[in-house]
Design an enzyme around this catalytic site. Sequence first.
Site, PDB file in Angstrom:
ATOM      1  N   LYS A  44       3.374 -53.658 129.018  1.00  0.00           N
ATOM      2  CA  LYS A  44       4.389 -53.496 127.961  1.00  0.00           C
ATOM      3  C   LYS A  44       3.917 -52.491 126.917  1.00  0.00           C
ATOM      4  CE  LYS A  44       4.198 -56.520 124.414  1.00  0.00           C
ATOM      5  NZ  LYS A  44       4.076 -55.990 123.052  1.00  0.00           N
ATOM      6  N   ASN A  45       2.660 -52.640 126.487  1.00  0.00           N
ATOM      7  CA  ASN A  45       2.191 -51.793 125.385  1.00  0.00           C
ATOM      8  C   ASN A  45       1.961 -50.345 125.809  1.00  0.00           C
ATOM      9  OD1 ASN A  45       2.417 -53.920 123.691  1.00  0.00           O
ATOM     10  ND2 ASN A  45       0.231 -54.368 123.544  1.00  0.00           N
ATOM     11  N   ARG A  74       8.680 -61.714 125.255  1.00  0.00           N
ATOM     12  CA  ARG A  74       8.490 -60.328 124.799  1.00  0.00           C
ATOM     13  C   ARG A  74       7.443 -59.619 125.645  1.00  0.00           C
ATOM     14  NH1 ARG A  74       8.123 -59.619 118.458  1.00  0.00           N
ATOM     15  NH2 ARG A  74       8.072 -57.516 119.276  1.00  0.00           N
ATOM     16  N   ASP A  84      -5.783 -58.702 121.415  1.00  0.00           N
ATOM     17  CA  ASP A  84      -4.681 -59.345 122.147  1.00  0.00           C
ATOM     18  C   ASP A  84      -5.165 -60.405 123.138  1.00  0.00           C
ATOM     19  OD1 ASP A  84      -2.959 -57.789 120.724  1.00  0.00           O
ATOM     20  OD2 ASP A  84      -2.528 -56.379 122.338  1.00  0.00           O
ATOM     21  N   ILE A 138      -9.552 -56.965 113.712  1.00  0.00           N
ATOM     22  CA  ILE A 138      -8.383 -56.063 113.710  1.00  0.00           C
ATOM     23  C   ILE A 138      -7.257 -56.646 112.846  1.00  0.00           C
ATOM     24  CG2 ILE A 138      -6.743 -54.763 115.155  1.00  0.00           C
ATOM     25  CD1 ILE A 138      -9.525 -54.094 116.072  1.00  0.00           C
ATOM     26  N   ARG A 170       8.456 -54.179 116.158  1.00  0.00           N
ATOM     27  CA  ARG A 170       7.771 -53.179 115.332  1.00  0.00           C
ATOM     28  C   ARG A 170       7.536 -51.880 116.081  1.00  0.00           C
ATOM     29  NH1 ARG A 170       5.301 -55.216 110.904  1.00  0.00           N
ATOM     30  NH2 ARG A 170       3.976 -53.384 110.859  1.00  0.00           N
ATOM     31  N   ARG A 179       0.564 -55.362 108.790  1.00  0.00           N
ATOM     32  CA  ARG A 179       0.494 -54.274 109.774  1.00  0.00           C
ATOM     33  C   ARG A 179       1.066 -53.003 109.166  1.00  0.00           C
ATOM     34  NH1 ARG A 179       2.473 -56.350 115.512  1.00  0.00           N
ATOM     35  NH2 ARG A 179       1.432 -54.448 116.185  1.00  0.00           N
ATOM     36  N   PRO A 180       0.250 -52.340 108.322  1.00  0.00           N
ATOM     37  CA  PRO A 180       0.746 -51.142 107.635  1.00  0.00           C
ATOM     38  C   PRO A 180       1.000 -49.997 108.612  1.00  0.00           C
ATOM     39  CG  PRO A 180      -1.616 -51.424 107.276  1.00  0.00           C
ATOM     40  CD  PRO A 180      -1.159 -52.631 108.026  1.00  0.00           C
ATOM     41  N   ILE A 181       1.751 -48.979 108.167  1.00  0.00           N
ATOM     42  CA  ILE A 181       1.962 -47.805 109.017  1.00  0.00           C
ATOM     43  C   ILE A 181       1.535 -46.536 108.275  1.00  0.00           C
ATOM     44  CG2 ILE A 181       3.784 -48.794 110.474  1.00  0.00           C
ATOM     45  CD1 ILE A 181       5.649 -46.936 108.653  1.00  0.00           C
ATOM     46  N   ASP A 182       0.657 -46.717 107.276  1.00  0.00           N
ATOM     47  CA  ASP A 182       0.223 -45.573 106.464  1.00  0.00           C
ATOM     48  C   ASP A 182      -0.391 -44.448 107.311  1.00  0.00           C
ATOM     49  OD1 ASP A 182      -1.773 -47.666 106.802  1.00  0.00           O
ATOM     50  OD2 ASP A 182      -3.127 -46.372 105.677  1.00  0.00           O
ATOM     51  N   CYS A 241       4.769 -59.640 109.570  1.00  0.00           N
ATOM     52  CA  CYS A 241       4.536 -59.936 110.975  1.00  0.00           C
ATOM     53  C   CYS A 241       3.671 -61.190 111.055  1.00  0.00           C
ATOM     54  CB  CYS A 241       3.814 -58.742 111.591  1.00  0.00           C
ATOM     55  SG  CYS A 241       3.356 -58.984 113.289  1.00  0.00           S
TER      56      CYS A 241
HETATM   57  C1  EPZ Z   1      -0.904 -52.139 119.232  1.00  0.00           C
HETATM   58  O1  EPZ Z   1      -0.328 -52.354 117.962  1.00  0.00           O
HETATM   59  C2  EPZ Z   1      -0.370 -53.222 120.127  1.00  0.00           C
HETATM   60  N1  EPZ Z   1       1.090 -53.133 120.153  1.00  0.00           N
HETATM   61  C3  EPZ Z   1      -0.810 -54.577 119.623  1.00  0.00           C
HETATM   62  O2  EPZ Z   1      -0.387 -55.553 120.572  1.00  0.00           O
HETATM   63  C4  EPZ Z   1      -2.330 -54.630 119.521  1.00  0.00           C
HETATM   64  O3  EPZ Z   1      -2.711 -55.853 118.958  1.00  0.00           O
HETATM   65  C5  EPZ Z   1      -2.832 -53.473 118.657  1.00  0.00           C
HETATM   66  O4  EPZ Z   1      -2.328 -52.212 119.175  1.00  0.00           O
HETATM   67  C6  EPZ Z   1      -4.348 -53.385 118.598  1.00  0.00           C
HETATM   68  O5  EPZ Z   1      -4.850 -53.224 119.891  1.00  0.00           O
HETATM   69  C7  EPZ Z   1       1.680 -52.233 120.928  1.00  0.00           C
HETATM   70  O6  EPZ Z   1       1.036 -51.451 121.621  1.00  0.00           O
HETATM   71  C8  EPZ Z   1       3.169 -52.211 120.944  1.00  0.00           C
HETATM   72  P1  EPZ Z   1      -2.927 -50.497 115.658  1.00  0.00           P
HETATM   73  P2  EPZ Z   1      -0.437 -51.213 116.829  1.00  0.00           P
HETATM   74  O7  EPZ Z   1      -2.145 -49.443 114.950  1.00  0.00           O
HETATM   75  O8  EPZ Z   1      -0.391 -49.890 117.456  1.00  0.00           O
HETATM   76  C9  EPZ Z   1      -4.443 -51.023 111.180  1.00  0.00           C
HETATM   77  C10 EPZ Z   1       0.601 -57.536 121.329  1.00  0.00           C
HETATM   78  O9  EPZ Z   1       0.332 -58.752 121.176  1.00  0.00           O
HETATM   79  N2  EPZ Z   1      -3.480 -49.959 110.850  1.00  0.00           N
HETATM   80  O10 EPZ Z   1      -3.884 -50.081 116.698  1.00  0.00           O
HETATM   81  O11 EPZ Z   1       0.564 -51.557 115.795  1.00  0.00           O
HETATM   82  C11 EPZ Z   1      -3.744 -52.293 111.643  1.00  0.00           C
HETATM   83  O12 EPZ Z   1      -3.293 -53.079 110.567  1.00  0.00           O
HETATM   84  C12 EPZ Z   1       0.549 -56.579 120.165  1.00  0.00           C
HETATM   85  O13 EPZ Z   1       0.955 -57.045 122.423  1.00  0.00           O
HETATM   86  C13 EPZ Z   1      -3.493 -49.423 109.588  1.00  0.00           C
HETATM   87  O14 EPZ Z   1      -4.287 -49.805 108.717  1.00  0.00           O
HETATM   88  O15 EPZ Z   1      -1.878 -51.534 116.288  1.00  0.00           O
HETATM   89  C14 EPZ Z   1      -4.819 -52.933 112.482  1.00  0.00           C
HETATM   90  O16 EPZ Z   1      -5.737 -53.588 111.640  1.00  0.00           O
HETATM   91  C15 EPZ Z   1       0.352 -57.227 118.860  1.00  0.00           C
HETATM   92  N3  EPZ Z   1      -2.602 -48.428 109.297  1.00  0.00           N
HETATM   93  C16 EPZ Z   1      -5.514 -51.752 113.118  1.00  0.00           C
HETATM   94  O17 EPZ Z   1      -5.200 -50.622 112.280  1.00  0.00           O
HETATM   95  C17 EPZ Z   1      -1.720 -47.951 110.224  1.00  0.00           C
HETATM   96  O18 EPZ Z   1      -0.950 -47.045 109.919  1.00  0.00           O
HETATM   97  C18 EPZ Z   1      -5.087 -51.452 114.532  1.00  0.00           C
HETATM   98  O19 EPZ Z   1      -3.650 -51.388 114.605  1.00  0.00           O
HETATM   99  C19 EPZ Z   1      -1.728 -48.501 111.517  1.00  0.00           C
HETATM  100  C20 EPZ Z   1      -2.620 -49.517 111.810  1.00  0.00           C
END
Ligand code: EPZ
Length: 439
Positions: free
Chosen positions: A22-23, A399, A307, A329, A92, A121-124, A116
Amino acid sequence: MDKIVLQGGRRLQGTVAISGSKNACLPLMAASLLGDSPTQLHNVPNLRDITTMMIMLGELGAKASLKGTTLTIDPRGFSVPKVPYNMVRKMRASIYVLGPLIARLGRAIVSLPGGCAIGARPIDLHLKGLAALGANIKLSHGYILADNPGLKGAEIVLEGAHGSSVGATNNVMMAAVLAKGITTIRGAACEPEVVDLVTMLRQMGARIEGEGTSTITITGVNGLQCADHTVIPDRIEAGTFMTMAGITQGDILIKGCRIDHMEAIINKLLEIGIEVTPQDDGIRVQGTDHLKPVSIRTLPYPGFPTDMQAQFTALLCLAEGQSTVTETIYVDRFIHVAELLRMGADIQLHRGTAIVRGVKKLSAASVMASDLRASAALIVAGLAAEGLTEVLRVYHIDRGYERIEQKMALLGAKIERLDTTKTKDLGSTSSHWGDTPDP
Ligand code: EPZ
């Protein structure tokens, strides 16, 4: 609303086929918007998040249709720059269309994701990366408003407080492939799902190097074509079935997974005392009656995946001694712990670490799923609990796990999906099926 009811105490054995990831699939679907003609994706899992993404692509003017496990996405009508809140709040990963919208349509109006269940889960980093490429980005009334006066390659560091970001790396790559000049992403995520996206983008004509390492270099091109791509297997689904083999002293052949994507998970299983044997057609996992305690620390790939944290926490509830599970994480990703306690587990939470003291047995209960992996963990625990466990709010599991109860039933689990509006609370001690022997 559905719930899953399962009878604990049965040994799982047999073969399970792993579905597409999925991811990996969600960003591939967004990337298909960058092409000039229809892309075909194979090995696509039939899941709620995939359907949500298909609906969203449709709202953006593209056409998406799934036949069996092949998904065709025709981007030729892609013209609508807006993703409303009612889409993003369902999933998301909707944020993945931000990069393609800016690169292809020159403009984006995308709702900011909200809270969430697994924590902040910021997107900065997504926004920082896209701004570095030259996009003008403003936040207003819960929306990201972006326009593109001409994207240019840049040096971008995408590492945040918790390490690299899968989503930001993918989003920035999807914009940079059509930017003028060279983009270098430092602190890039190395996850197999990122590598899979690069494989497809390259097939579409993108020029990218360094995937799977922390530095990715992209040389922008003028346009991209379509792709015909097979999605990688779901390493988290595979890992979840491995924990099921472990907790039931079972013997499962996990077919179709990639051993090279699963090193950290396999190493932990071995440390716990579970036998893992690579075979021609998959990985055989055999449980043991002496689970050893371990320390786990979640980290970006190739470290131990967040995960898989909840499912291993469930497994370690039955280890002989004290384990620690540290989540780096998503430090608040422990909602499943309260439910495991209701099943007789002994777990204490202390600043992002679960201290798990093994107990002799778990007891079945009615438990509430709070997110995708927490639901999986409760099912793993239920397999070893005495009596009948019911996992409520099971829509979370839909999901990310394709036909989970059917796959488990083929392995000998007594598991059923019931509609909560049509059934009474079953209680947890009596057997719904009567006393039936193990297969
Ligand atoms: C992906 O989420 C996966 N989702 C998540 O799987 C998974 O837990 C995560 O990667 C980590 O492996 C999908 O692929 C759809 P990140 P993503 O950006 O991309 C911080 C599941 O159960 N961060 O790698 O959103 C964040 O808060 C889901 O299948 C920022 O600070 O995760 C986290 O601590 C849940 N700023 C870390 O980075 C940002 O702009 C990693 O998040 C983005 C992220």
